[in-house]
Design a protein around this motif. Structure first.
Motif, PDB file in Angstrom:
ATOM      1  N   LEU A  33       0.823  -1.208   0.000  1.00 25.84           N
ATOM      2  CA  LEU A  33       0.000   0.000   0.000  1.00 25.84           C
ATOM      3  C   LEU A  33       0.856   1.256   0.000  1.00 25.84           C
ATOM      4  CD1 LEU A  33      -2.772  -1.049   2.553  1.00 25.84           C
ATOM      5  CD2 LEU A  33      -3.124  -0.497   0.151  1.00 25.84           C
ATOM      6  N   THR A  34       1.924   1.240   0.798  1.00 28.10           N
ATOM      7  CA  THR A  34       2.818   2.403   0.859  1.00 28.10           C
ATOM      8  C   THR A  34       3.408   2.710  -0.508  1.00 28.10           C
ATOM      9  OG1 THR A  34       3.377   1.930   3.178  1.00 28.10           O
ATOM     10  CG2 THR A  34       4.906   3.317   1.938  1.00 28.10           C
ATOM     11  N   ALA A  35       3.882   1.691  -1.200  1.00 28.60           N
ATOM     12  CA  ALA A  35       4.496   1.894  -2.519  1.00 28.60           C
ATOM     13  C   ALA A  35       3.484   2.424  -3.523  1.00 28.60           C
ATOM     14  CB  ALA A  35       5.119   0.588  -3.008  1.00 28.60           C
ATOM     15  N   ASP A  36       2.290   1.825  -3.536  1.00 32.45           N
ATOM     16  CA  ASP A  36       1.278   2.238  -4.514  1.00 32.45           C
ATOM     17  C   ASP A  36       0.765   3.647  -4.232  1.00 32.45           C
ATOM     18  OD1 ASP A  36       1.588  -0.149  -5.755  1.00 32.45           O
ATOM     19  OD2 ASP A  36      -0.341  -0.995  -5.168  1.00 32.45           O
ATOM     20  N   LEU A  37       0.537   3.982  -2.958  1.00 29.46           N
ATOM     21  CA  LEU A  37       0.033   5.311  -2.619  1.00 29.46           C
ATOM     22  C   LEU A  37       1.090   6.386  -2.860  1.00 29.46           C
ATOM     23  CD1 LEU A  37      -1.955   4.312   0.585  1.00 29.46           C
ATOM     24  CD2 LEU A  37      -2.932   5.220  -1.529  1.00 29.46           C
ATOM     25  N   ASN A  38       2.354   6.080  -2.575  1.00 21.13           N
ATOM     26  CA  ASN A  38       3.434   7.027  -2.890  1.00 21.13           C
ATOM     27  C   ASN A  38       3.481   7.314  -4.388  1.00 21.13           C
ATOM     28  OD1 ASN A  38       4.562   7.682  -0.366  1.00 21.13           O
ATOM     29  ND2 ASN A  38       5.756   5.780  -0.312  1.00 21.13           N
ATOM     30  N   ALA A  58      -4.747  10.723  -3.532  1.00 16.83           N
ATOM     31  CA  ALA A  58      -4.323   9.337  -3.707  1.00 16.83           C
ATOM     32  C   ALA A  58      -5.111   8.407  -2.790  1.00 16.83           C
ATOM     33  CB  ALA A  58      -2.830   9.200  -3.445  1.00 16.83           C
ATOM     34  N   PHE A  59      -5.298   8.826  -1.529  1.00 17.68           N
ATOM     35  CA  PHE A  59      -6.068   8.000  -0.593  1.00 17.68           C
ATOM     36  C   PHE A  59      -7.542   7.945  -0.987  1.00 17.68           C
ATOM     37  CE2 PHE A  59      -2.365   8.086   2.068  1.00 17.68           C
ATOM     38  CZ  PHE A  59      -2.491   6.998   2.921  1.00 17.68           C
ATOM     39  N   ALA A  60      -8.092   9.090  -1.421  1.00 20.57           N
ATOM     40  CA  ALA A  60      -9.501   9.133  -1.802  1.00 20.57           C
ATOM     41  C   ALA A  60      -9.771   8.265  -3.029  1.00 20.57           C
ATOM     42  CB  ALA A  60      -9.919  10.582  -2.064  1.00 20.57           C
ATOM     43  N   ASP A  61      -8.869   8.345  -4.026  1.00 23.10           N
ATOM     44  CA  ASP A  61      -9.049   7.542  -5.236  1.00 23.10           C
ATOM     45  C   ASP A  61      -8.915   6.053  -4.952  1.00 23.10           C
ATOM     46  OD1 ASP A  61      -9.492   9.759  -6.762  1.00 23.10           O
ATOM     47  OD2 ASP A  61      -7.468   9.862  -7.616  1.00 23.10           O
ATOM     48  N   PHE A  62      -8.037   5.710  -4.004  1.00 23.28           N
ATOM     49  CA  PHE A  62      -7.796   4.298  -3.733  1.00 23.28           C
ATOM     50  C   PHE A  62      -9.051   3.621  -3.192  1.00 23.28           C
ATOM     51  CE2 PHE A  62      -6.426   0.585  -1.416  1.00 23.28           C
ATOM     52  CZ  PHE A  62      -5.454   0.055  -2.228  1.00 23.28           C
ATOM     53  N   GLY A  63      -9.769   4.300  -2.306  1.00 25.54           N
ATOM     54  CA  GLY A  63     -10.984   3.710  -1.757  1.00 25.54           C
ATOM     55  C   GLY A  63     -10.838   3.298  -0.309  1.00 25.54           C
ATOM     56  N   ASP A  64     -11.637   2.335   0.106  1.00 25.36           N
ATOM     57  CA  ASP A  64     -11.759   1.938   1.506  1.00 25.36           C
ATOM     58  C   ASP A  64     -10.614   1.005   1.907  1.00 25.36           C
ATOM     59  OD1 ASP A  64     -12.501   1.208   4.037  1.00 25.36           O
ATOM     60  OD2 ASP A  64     -14.564   0.689   3.520  1.00 25.36           O
ATOM     61  N   ILE A  65      -9.603   1.552   2.559  1.00 23.42           N
ATOM     62  CA  ILE A  65      -8.440   0.752   2.954  1.00 23.42           C
ATOM     63  C   ILE A  65      -8.800  -0.211   4.077  1.00 23.42           C
ATOM     64  CG2 ILE A  65      -6.138   0.891   4.003  1.00 23.42           C
ATOM     65  CD1 ILE A  65      -5.654   3.402   2.394  1.00 23.42           C
ATOM     66  N   GLU A  66      -9.708   0.174   4.979  1.00 26.44           N
ATOM     67  CA  GLU A  66     -10.102  -0.719   6.067  1.00 26.44           C
ATOM     68  C   GLU A  66     -10.720  -2.007   5.526  1.00 26.44           C
ATOM     69  OE1 GLU A  66     -12.663   1.455   8.616  1.00 26.44           O
ATOM     70  OE2 GLU A  66     -11.029   2.527   9.618  1.00 26.44           O
ATOM     71  N   THR A  67     -11.517  -1.879   4.464  1.00 22.84           N
ATOM     72  CA  THR A  67     -12.108  -3.076   3.846  1.00 22.84           C
ATOM     73  C   THR A  67     -11.037  -3.967   3.233  1.00 22.84           C
ATOM     74  OG1 THR A  67     -14.162  -1.895   3.385  1.00 22.84           O
ATOM     75  CG2 THR A  67     -13.740  -3.888   2.101  1.00 22.84           C
ATOM     76  N   VAL A  68     -10.029  -3.340   2.618  1.00 22.00           N
ATOM     77  CA  VAL A  68      -8.921  -4.105   2.040  1.00 22.00           C
ATOM     78  C   VAL A  68      -8.199  -4.893   3.120  1.00 22.00           C
ATOM     79  CG1 VAL A  68      -6.686  -3.916   0.894  1.00 22.00           C
ATOM     80  CG2 VAL A  68      -8.618  -2.543   0.093  1.00 22.00           C
ATOM     81  N   ILE A  69      -7.927  -4.251   4.268  1.00 21.11           N
ATOM     82  CA  ILE A  69      -7.228  -4.928   5.363  1.00 21.11           C
ATOM     83  C   ILE A  69      -8.049  -6.102   5.877  1.00 21.11           C
ATOM     84  CG2 ILE A  69      -6.397  -4.652   7.727  1.00 21.11           C
ATOM     85  CD1 ILE A  69      -5.734  -1.734   7.020  1.00 21.11           C
ATOM     86  N   THR A  70      -9.363  -5.882   6.043  1.00 21.61           N
ATOM     87  CA  THR A  70     -10.239  -6.949   6.533  1.00 21.61           C
ATOM     88  C   THR A  70     -10.271  -8.126   5.561  1.00 21.61           C
ATOM     89  OG1 THR A  70     -11.617  -5.331   7.692  1.00 21.61           O
ATOM     90  CG2 THR A  70     -12.582  -7.499   7.254  1.00 21.61           C
ATOM     91  N   GLN A  71     -10.348  -7.822   4.269  1.00 19.12           N
ATOM     92  CA  GLN A  71     -10.417  -8.884   3.267  1.00 19.12           C
ATOM     93  C   GLN A  71      -9.124  -9.676   3.218  1.00 19.12           C
ATOM     94  OE1 GLN A  71     -11.802  -7.550  -0.559  1.00 19.12           O
ATOM     95  NE2 GLN A  71     -11.316  -9.480  -1.570  1.00 19.12           N
ATOM     96  N   ASN A 211      -8.856   2.280  -6.734  1.00 19.90           N
ATOM     97  CA  ASN A 211      -8.430   3.073  -7.878  1.00 19.90           C
ATOM     98  C   ASN A 211      -7.017   3.595  -7.656  1.00 19.90           C
ATOM     99  OD1 ASN A 211      -8.168   4.768 -10.050  1.00 19.90           O
ATOM    100  ND2 ASN A 211      -9.704   6.237  -9.394  1.00 19.90           N
ATOM    101  N   ASN A 212      -6.158   3.309  -8.609  1.00 16.68           N
ATOM    102  CA  ASN A 212      -4.778   3.798  -8.555  1.00 16.68           C
ATOM    103  C   ASN A 212      -4.263   3.899  -9.981  1.00 16.68           C
ATOM    104  OD1 ASN A 212      -1.881   3.992  -8.319  1.00 16.68           O
ATOM    105  ND2 ASN A 212      -2.048   3.221  -6.224  1.00 16.68           N
ATOM    106  N   PRO A 213      -3.696   5.048 -10.385  1.00 25.23           N
ATOM    107  CA  PRO A 213      -3.184   5.173 -11.759  1.00 25.23           C
ATOM    108  C   PRO A 213      -2.186   4.095 -12.149  1.00 25.23           C
ATOM    109  CG  PRO A 213      -3.285   7.325 -10.710  1.00 25.23           C
ATOM    110  CD  PRO A 213      -3.585   6.319  -9.640  1.00 25.23           C
ATOM    111  N   ALA A 214      -1.503   3.520 -11.163  1.00 27.01           N
ATOM    112  CA  ALA A 214      -0.545   2.459 -11.480  1.00 27.01           C
ATOM    113  C   ALA A 214      -1.252   1.223 -12.038  1.00 27.01           C
ATOM    114  CB  ALA A 214       0.255   2.083 -10.242  1.00 27.01           C
TER     115      ALA A 214
END
Length: 441
Positions: A33-38, A58-71, A211-214
């Motif tokens: 996550l750190t690499a992609d958000l940077n 970058a954080f807003a475009d990425f979406g719900d990080i808490e859901t990602v961690i839970t999944q 969502n991430n441009p990468a």
């Protein structure tokens, strides 16, 4: 500037992990996550935003990080369930688990759960439910097999444009001089559809979460060729990508689609010269198409084709999965299913059909040439119009042969029959079933 971005990302990301037990999996997820958000924040800075605004975007475009961690925790967390190891015996007679009570596989067939599930030369048994070539029975009640010649509902092209993910990326390329379109995705739901406006552009629309441009597709033009390749696919972050490749009606070139994992839909195209599809794992559907040549290579999954007109060669290779065709025509079919059945309704054409492990069930609207059928461990059932005229040669190594009542039989032997149906037989039907029956009707 880069150090500022890294500090802001680290501070904001830390709030999501402060109450987490940092397992090796979560440690690796945090690093990804750190690499992609940077990377996403640096792209925003290059677009003119301040470091703070860039990180926030970058954080807003990425979406719900808490859901990602839970999944990720749910998919990779430890399990405490202990299962007693089974006792397996393998010898020259077969494979036995727990003395054959749990599993027995030998020359007589396969039995699971002391015969609760059983597959042998008499059919498939699931409890009291028995299915074989004579029909379906449950206890003392028997029903005929479902009609495999049933019609297929028209394809709804309008629904194909709808999507439940947010549009993240759109790119356009002129198709005026384009002769080749190549689309390659590793893990996505891919749709190739006609443009729903008067545009002469090929349009790439990517719907994704997070969502991430990468993660956006890499598109390149070389001469008259356009190549679309999926962007970065994260290792741990659960990424969902739905892509629509919209092709203008004026495009008369070649289309190649490759998918490593996911579903593929190609529909509504009417001017494409050559269509080539290769899927490693997933289901594929072709609908409402008119093409000159079609080649499909599907390693694992099912193939469905409906309302498709191929003006020359139609080549289909499915290594593991079912093939279902409805209202499909071609000058010549070359169809091979290594593991799975092949079912066709309202077919027009001729050619070679082979199923190594599964049945061939083909209902023809019109036969335009010779037909060669080969089923290694399944039945062959072919239905033709009552007015059809043809010669036939049928061979069944361990099953019965059934032909129309109006057939004139030239030679009848054990497991072998030749003859003629109709007065003006132009074409030959050759069928071989290695371990089941053959039926012409």
């Amino acid at each position: 500037m880069t150090a500022t971005i890294e500090t802001l990302v680290a501070e904001q990301l830390a709030t999501y992990f402060e109450n987490q037990t940092m397992t090796p999996t979560l440690t690796e997820l945090k690093a990804e996550l750190t690499a992609d958000l940077n990377e996403a924040a640096l792209d925003q800075v290059q677009a003119g935003r301040t470091p703070a605004a860039a990180v926030a975007t970058a954080f807003a475009d990425f979406g719900d990080i808490e859901t990602v961690i839970t999944q990720v925790e749910a998919e990779n967390g430890p399990t405490t369930t202990e299962v007693e190891p089974p006792v397996m015996t393998v010898n020259e007679n077969g494979v036995y688990v727990n003395g054959g009570r749990t599993l027995k596989a030998d020359a007589n067939g396969v039995s699971i759960g002391d015969g609760a599930v059983k597959a042998d030369r008499n059919g498939l048994k699931l409890g009291k439910l028995v299915m074989n070539e004579d029909g379906i029975s449950y206890g003392d009640q028997t029903k005929e097999m479902p009609d495999w010649q049933s019609t297929v509902a028209p394809f709804n092209l309008g629904l194909a444009y709808q999507d439940n993910l947010r549009l993240a990326n759109e790119q356009r390329f002129s198709a005026i001089e384009l002769t080749m379109l190549t689309v390659s995705y590793r893990s996505a739901r891919v749709k190739v559809l006609p443009t729903n406006d008067d545009s002469d552009d090929v349009i790439i629309r990517e719907y994704m979460q997070p969502n991430n441009p990468a993660y956006y597709a890499h598109c390149s033009e070389t001469g008259t060729n356009l190549t679309v390749t999926q962007g970065k696919v994260p290792f741990l972050i659960p990424l969902r990508v739905h892509v629509q490749v919209l092709v203008p009606a004026s495009f008369t070139g070649d289309v190649t689609v490759a998918s490593k994992s996911g579903t593929v839909l190609i529909a509504g195209l009417s001017s494409v010269k050559t269509l080539a599809l290769k899927v490693a794992s997933g289901n594929a559907e072709l609908a409402d198409l008119t093409v000159q040549t079609t080649t499909v290579d599907l390693a694992s999954g099912s193939l469905k084709m409906g309302h498709v007109q191929v003006t020359d060669q139609c080549r289909l290779l499915v290594r593991s999965g079912r093939v279902r065709l409805a209202q499909v025509s071609a000058i010549t079919f070359t169809v091979k299913a290594t593991s799975g059945s092949v079912t066709g309704n309202d077919l027009i054409g001729a050619g070679d059909w082979q199923a190594h492990s599964g049945a061939l069930r083909l209902a023809w609207q019109q036969l335009t040439g010779d037909l060669n059928l080969d089923a290694h461990s399944g039945a062959i059932k072919v239905s033709l119009p009552a007015t059809a005229s043809y010669r036939y040669e049928l061979e069944s190594h361990s099953g019965r042969i059934t032909t129309p009542t109006r057939a004139i039989r030239d030679r009848v032997a054990d497991g072998y029959q030749t003859g003629t149906v109709g007065a003006n037989a132009q074409y030959q039907i050759h069928g071989r079933a290695h371990s089941s029956s053959i039926k012409l009707s």
